[in-house]
Write a protein that holds these residues in place. Structure first.
Motif, PDB file in Angstrom:
ATOM      1  N   CYS A 244      16.634  65.205 -29.343  1.00  0.00           N
ATOM      2  CA  CYS A 244      17.322  64.400 -30.358  1.00  0.00           C
ATOM      3  C   CYS A 244      17.252  65.121 -31.693  1.00  0.00           C
ATOM      4  N   ALA A 246      15.240  64.824 -34.028  1.00  0.00           N
ATOM      5  CA  ALA A 246      13.887  65.153 -34.473  1.00  0.00           C
ATOM      6  C   ALA A 246      13.467  66.546 -33.986  1.00  0.00           C
ATOM      7  N   HIS A 251      13.424  63.056 -25.048  1.00  0.00           N
ATOM      8  CA  HIS A 251      13.321  61.641 -24.667  1.00  0.00           C
ATOM      9  C   HIS A 251      13.733  61.501 -23.209  1.00  0.00           C
ATOM     10  N   CYS A 305      10.277  57.416 -32.682  1.00  0.00           N
ATOM     11  CA  CYS A 305      10.706  58.769 -33.051  1.00  0.00           C
ATOM     12  C   CYS A 305      11.456  58.742 -34.382  1.00  0.00           C
ATOM     13  N   CYS A 307      14.187  59.853 -34.952  1.00  0.00           N
ATOM     14  CA  CYS A 307      15.617  59.608 -34.711  1.00  0.00           C
ATOM     15  C   CYS A 307      15.911  58.112 -34.606  1.00  0.00           C
ATOM     16  N   ARG A 309      14.808  56.156 -31.982  1.00  0.00           N
ATOM     17  CA  ARG A 309      14.653  55.662 -30.601  1.00  0.00           C
ATOM     18  C   ARG A 309      13.192  55.314 -30.314  1.00  0.00           C
TER      19      ARG A 309
HETATM   20 ZN   LIG Z   1      14.089  61.137 -31.040  1.00  0.00          ZN
END
Ligand SMILES: [Zn+2]
Length: 415
Positions: A244, A246, A251, A305, A307, A309
């Motif tokens: 992602c 990050a 994930h 996270c 991001c 998620r």
């Molecule tokens: Zn993430």
């Protein structure tokens, strides 16, 4: 970033409830019609922990004893529409069958992967892949069609022809192994083409940990002019993971896969921590795997996270398989740790690592395509960062083998 699917921001409770509901609703059918799991599943199970693990050896032995497809078949053979097989690097290839429904599930599994990489229906996706019996990017191709992107096959082409096709079709997304991304850039340079100036803007990589190794990812991004993403998957299990924004791990899609981590010392399975990745797929009911021991060594974390998620994250991606790890004079090393160092040297092209056991002592030797004065710098960096001595030899560019799929750069010999 917004626009997540509901499962991407599930709470622990929502995740556990949804996963168990989906798995437990299918267990009666498996107990009734799937001979492989009839022999393994208990009559009653109130949670995942009541179910047995499945190993690759279980599947291989079953297939060897019941050729050609084994007994992990929930439906009569006429229901199945696709056959894929493992690359067979560790023994006989395993044959996996999909029904039309389970192949549709593979397609759906690719949607969160493309979404995380910002790939949309407007993209032209080039698949630098052989399209042989290995599932590889077959499912990615099917998933991209579902997304509505323009899918460009790169099967049955030489590397030079693929470079030309990427440029001519103005492809915006590239799918291949990390090794092959660098090989394409090299072949392009030899033709006087700079792929960084092509229409490519995103790449998604699988088959090797490279896109989660910062130095390798940096080099791919620089040489191709892309943002590079990692994807994890397995022929036996499905297309399960994606990196992602990050950029510090992968994930797992927990809507379609249950993640557990098996502690190698205690044999306990937990929802996070360090150990062997264990996966259950929740959509391939014609040939499912329940609590499948992948052999991949991971560190799974469950903090939210950067991001946004809440999906579990494998920190640093999948560094390697449990059997890839070598012990050099008491120090455990994954090949990916050596790659992470070597790829930082821009002067190094291809490389090769040899582990030789001489009278019970492991010796590590590395060959790099680079100017002679770089060899000493690489050796010192490996010693400083990994604490192991490694002899490094420099050879001329173009001396070592090139690879189209997964690279075989690590060699072990006993003397
Ligand atoms: Zn993430």
């Amino acid at each position: 970033m917004s626009g997540f699917e509901a499962f991407e921001t599930w709470t622990d409770r929502e995740r556990r409830d949804s996963q168990w509901e989906r798995l437990s609703s299918r267990l009666p059918e498996l107990r009734r019609t799937n001979p492989f799991y009839i022999a393994r599943l208990p009559e009653h199970a109130s949670g995942l922990g009541d179910l047995p693990f499945t190993t690759k050896a279980d599947l291989s032995e079953d297939q060897a004893a019941n050729p050609p497809f084994g007994t992990n078949l929930t439906y009569p053979l006429e229901r199945y529409v696709r056959l894929h097989q493992t690359s067979g690097t560790t023994g006989q290839p395993l044959r996996l069958l999909d029904t039309a429904e389970s192949w549709q599930w593979w397609r759906e599994c690719w949607q969160p992967i493309y979404r995380a990489a910002g790939v949309t229906a407007r993209d032209r996706i080039f698949f630098a892949f052989s399209f042989g019996p290995f599932v590889g990017f077959w499912s990615a191709f099917a998933g991209a069609e579902q997304l509505g992107a323009l899918c460009l096959t790169g099967g049955a082409m030489s590397t030079t022809e693929r470079v030309a096709a990427i440029v001519a079709s103005e492809a915006t997304v590239l799918m291949c192994t990390p090794t092959y991304a660098l090989r394409l850039a090299e072949a392009a340079r030899e033709e006087g083409i700079d792929l960084a100036r092509s229409a490519l803007r995103v790449s998604i990589h699988a088959g090797e940990p490279g896109a989660s190794i910062a130095a390798t990812r940096d080099r791919i991004e620089k040489e191709l002019g892309v943002e590079a993403f990692d994807h994890t998957g397995a022929t036996e299990v499905g297309a399960h993971g994606f990196s992602c924004s990050a950029r510090d791990g992968v994930h797992i899609n927990e809507s379609d896969f249950i993640v557990e981590v098996l502690d190698p010392r205690t044999g306990d399975a937990r929802e996070d921590g360090e150990g062997e990745l264990v996966l259950t797929n929740l959509g391939r009911w014609g040939m499912p795997v329940i609590r499948y021991r992948t052999g991949d060594r991971v560190r799974a974390v469950r903090d939210r996270c950067g991001c946004g998620r809440t999906l579990v994250k494998l920190a640093g991606g999948i560094a390697g398989r449990v059997d890839d790890m070598v012990t050099v004079r008491g120090v455990n090393v994954f090949p990916s740790a050596i790659e992470a160092i070597i790829r930082r040297f821009d002067e190094v092209g291809e490389y090769r690592v040899e582990l030789t056991r001489v009278r019970e002592m492991d010796e590590l030797r590395c060959t790099v395509e680079a100017p002679a004065d770089i060899a000493g710098d690489v050796a010192r960096a490996i010693h400083r960062e990994l604490g192991i001595r490694c002899a490094v030899d420099a050879v001329a560019s173009g001396t070592l083998p090139r690879f189209e799929m997964k690279a075989k750069r690590f060699h072990k010999t006993n003397v």
